[in-house]
Design a protein around this motif. Structure first.
Motif, PDB file in Angstrom:
ATOM      1  N   GLN A  53       0.824  -1.203   0.000  1.00 28.43           N
ATOM      2  CA  GLN A  53       0.000   0.000   0.000  1.00 28.43           C
ATOM      3  C   GLN A  53       0.865   1.264   0.000  1.00 28.43           C
ATOM      4  OE1 GLN A  53      -3.304   0.251  -0.267  1.00 28.43           O
ATOM      5  NE2 GLN A  53      -3.638  -1.963  -0.300  1.00 28.43           N
ATOM      6  N   ILE A  54       1.960   1.247   0.749  1.00 20.93           N
ATOM      7  CA  ILE A  54       2.851   2.409   0.778  1.00 20.93           C
ATOM      8  C   ILE A  54       3.521   2.586  -0.583  1.00 20.93           C
ATOM      9  CG2 ILE A  54       4.929   3.388   1.817  1.00 20.93           C
ATOM     10  CD1 ILE A  54       2.445   3.503   3.601  1.00 20.93           C
ATOM     11  N   ARG A  55       3.924   1.479  -1.213  1.00 19.95           N
ATOM     12  CA  ARG A  55       4.521   1.593  -2.554  1.00 19.95           C
ATOM     13  C   ARG A  55       3.512   2.161  -3.548  1.00 19.95           C
ATOM     14  NH1 ARG A  55       7.117  -3.354  -1.274  1.00 19.95           N
ATOM     15  NH2 ARG A  55       5.478  -4.548  -2.361  1.00 19.95           N
ATOM     16  N   ASP A  56       2.263   1.707  -3.459  1.00 23.98           N
ATOM     17  CA  ASP A  56       1.220   2.241  -4.353  1.00 23.98           C
ATOM     18  C   ASP A  56       1.043   3.738  -4.139  1.00 23.98           C
ATOM     19  OD1 ASP A  56       0.823  -0.286  -5.341  1.00 23.98           O
ATOM     20  OD2 ASP A  56      -0.974  -0.692  -4.132  1.00 23.98           O
ATOM     21  N   LEU A  57       1.087   4.170  -2.878  1.00 26.17           N
ATOM     22  CA  LEU A  57       0.934   5.591  -2.575  1.00 26.17           C
ATOM     23  C   LEU A  57       2.099   6.389  -3.154  1.00 26.17           C
ATOM     24  CD1 LEU A  57      -0.562   7.873  -1.068  1.00 26.17           C
ATOM     25  CD2 LEU A  57       0.755   7.254   0.983  1.00 26.17           C
ATOM     26  N   GLU A  58       3.299   5.875  -2.999  1.00 27.09           N
ATOM     27  CA  GLU A  58       4.467   6.576  -3.532  1.00 27.09           C
ATOM     28  C   GLU A  58       4.409   6.659  -5.055  1.00 27.09           C
ATOM     29  OE1 GLU A  58       7.959   5.770  -0.253  1.00 27.09           O
ATOM     30  OE2 GLU A  58       7.443   4.126  -1.630  1.00 27.09           O
ATOM     31  N   GLU A  59       3.939   5.598  -5.686  1.00 25.95           N
ATOM     32  CA  GLU A  59       3.821   5.620  -7.149  1.00 25.95           C
ATOM     33  C   GLU A  59       2.781   6.640  -7.600  1.00 25.95           C
ATOM     34  OE1 GLU A  59       3.026   1.712  -8.567  1.00 25.95           O
ATOM     35  OE2 GLU A  59       4.961   0.894  -7.913  1.00 25.95           O
ATOM     36  N   GLU A  60       1.680   6.726  -6.855  1.00 26.46           N
ATOM     37  CA  GLU A  60       0.639   7.696  -7.217  1.00 26.46           C
ATOM     38  C   GLU A  60       1.137   9.124  -7.046  1.00 26.46           C
ATOM     39  OE1 GLU A  60      -3.995   8.867  -6.037  1.00 26.46           O
ATOM     40  OE2 GLU A  60      -3.083   7.025  -5.266  1.00 26.46           O
ATOM     41  N   ILE A  61       1.886   9.366  -5.972  1.00 28.78           N
ATOM     42  CA  ILE A  61       2.410  10.716  -5.738  1.00 28.78           C
ATOM     43  C   ILE A  61       3.553  11.029  -6.691  1.00 28.78           C
ATOM     44  CG2 ILE A  61       3.590  12.187  -4.033  1.00 28.78           C
ATOM     45  CD1 ILE A  61       2.021  10.708  -1.868  1.00 28.78           C
ATOM     46  N   GLY A  62       4.344  10.008  -7.006  1.00 30.88           N
ATOM     47  CA  GLY A  62       5.457  10.210  -7.934  1.00 30.88           C
ATOM     48  C   GLY A  62       6.772  10.479  -7.260  1.00 30.88           C
ATOM     49  N   THR A  63       6.876  10.143  -5.985  1.00 30.88           N
ATOM     50  CA  THR A  63       8.135  10.334  -5.268  1.00 30.88           C
ATOM     51  C   THR A  63       8.163   9.438  -4.049  1.00 30.88           C
ATOM     52  OG1 THR A  63       9.645  11.986  -4.323  1.00 30.88           O
ATOM     53  CG2 THR A  63       7.303  12.187  -3.761  1.00 30.88           C
ATOM     54  N   ARG A  64       9.378   9.137  -3.558  1.00 30.82           N
ATOM     55  CA  ARG A  64       9.503   8.303  -2.369  1.00 30.82           C
ATOM     56  C   ARG A  64       9.176   9.103  -1.113  1.00 30.82           C
ATOM     57  NH1 ARG A  64      14.975   5.340  -1.758  1.00 30.82           N
ATOM     58  NH2 ARG A  64      15.771   7.429  -2.222  1.00 30.82           N
ATOM     59  N   LEU A  65       8.475   8.464  -0.216  1.00 27.80           N
ATOM     60  CA  LEU A  65       8.122   9.083   1.057  1.00 27.80           C
ATOM     61  C   LEU A  65       8.998   8.565   2.192  1.00 27.80           C
ATOM     62  CD1 LEU A  65       4.226   8.885   0.731  1.00 27.80           C
ATOM     63  CD2 LEU A  65       5.698  10.851   0.256  1.00 27.80           C
ATOM     64  N   PHE A  66       9.608   7.388   2.004  1.00 26.97           N
ATOM     65  CA  PHE A  66      10.448   6.780   3.035  1.00 26.97           C
ATOM     66  C   PHE A  66      11.784   6.342   2.432  1.00 26.97           C
ATOM     67  CE2 PHE A  66       6.112   5.937   4.548  1.00 26.97           C
ATOM     68  CZ  PHE A  66       6.191   6.424   5.841  1.00 26.97           C
TER      69      PHE A  66
END
Length: 299
Positions: free
Chosen positions: A35-48
């Motif tokens: 889910q976190i990877r999906d979120l990062e892909e949607e935003i377009g940048t790494r969060l962690f």
């Protein structure tokens, strides 16, 4: 992007551990990581920043965390507010009442209790004659009314419930021969001149008084008309006639005025709560619940 993505992100950001965040969220670690990877892909940048030893927020993650928390908080506040509105704890209630009602304890008791129990509901109060309240209820201009409906035709689409009765009183000048009495019958007023409401004023009292007088064998002789009860009392104090008004108005104490009980059967004015014949709103439902507790019906 869904709210659950934000909840998952905030949990990982606060725990800085996918294992602890998964335990906190009661989900497995692999689905959480996905889910976190999906979120990062949607935003377009790494969060962690991830490594075997540590999890850390990136600069983008730090900035996103502030907004994510705010969105979740506002979402929770919106949910709580909607639930409270559905329970009748928030909103606005428009209440009509007749002019004599503030002289009773009924209105004060109901409003005091309602404001105590539901302080976030705004109350808009309007003093109105009963007929005007009926029209306002049908138009949707008010939500509930306290009416004196006896002597009037209740229009279709209006529901009324009697919650009390007020005896009628004869108002006389202190120099009147009857002023030494405590009780009179209307038959004794055959020769009197009456101070009364205009027939179109929107209260049923003129019809009730007329019916009672005719039952006593005479037609009341109207010598003065006034739209306000306190004006009628003032005219009686001036010696211009007698008046018949609800007993709660006895608290209006003017020099040269006396209030006498009327012995005739039916010498009373009903008090009722009125509303439009449609499902009540949540705030109206809670108000009616308070009314049932505070203003018990006759008997």
């Amino acid at each position: 992007m869904e709210l659950r993505h934000l909840r998952y992100f905030v949990a990982v950001a606060e725990e800085l551990s996918f294992t602890r965040a998964a335990e906190r969220l009661h989900i497995g670690q692999p689905p959480l990581s996905m889910q976190i990877r999906d979120l990062e892909e949607e935003i377009g940048t790494r969060l962690f920043e991830r490594s075997k030893r540590r999890v850390a927020l990136t600069e983008a993650g730090l900035r996103f965390l502030e907004h994510a928390r705010e969105i979740l908080a506002r979402s929770q506040a919106a949910t709580d507010e909607a639930r409270r509105a559905g329970r009748g704890e928030l909103g606005e209630l428009r209440v009509g009442f007749t002019s004599s009602l503030p002289y009773t304890t009924t209105l004060a008791d109901v409003l005091h209790t309602y404001r105590r129990d539901f302080p976030q509901v705004g109350l808009l109060l309007r003093e109105m004659f009963t007929v005007d309240q009926f029209e306002a209820l049908l138009r949707g201009d008010i939500d509930v009314g306290f009416v004196r409906y006896r002597g009037l035709d209740v229009p279709p689409g209006i529901v009324t419930r009697e919650i009390g009765r007020d005896a009628l009183r004869l108002v006389v000048n202190s120099s009147h021969p009857l002023a030494v009495r405590t009780e009179v019958s209307l038959a004794e007023l055959r020769e009197e001149g009456f101070v009364a409401y205009p027939p179109d004023v929107g209260t049923g009292l003129p019809a009730i008084v007329g019916e009672l007088c005719r039952g006593a064998g005479f037609e009341p002789r109207i010598v003065q008309r006034a739209r306000e009860a306190t004006t009628q009392i003032g005219l009686v104090a001036s010696g211009l006639g007698v008046a018949v008004l609800p007993a709660p108005l006895e608290c209006v104490r003017l020099p040269r005025v006396r209030y006498l009980a009327i012995s005739d059967e039916g010498a009373y004015l009903s008090l009722a709560v009125a509303r439009a014949e449609r499902p009540p709103s949540p705030v109206l439902r809670t108000f009616l619940d308070v009314l049932v507790r505070i203003a018990a019906p006759p008997g």
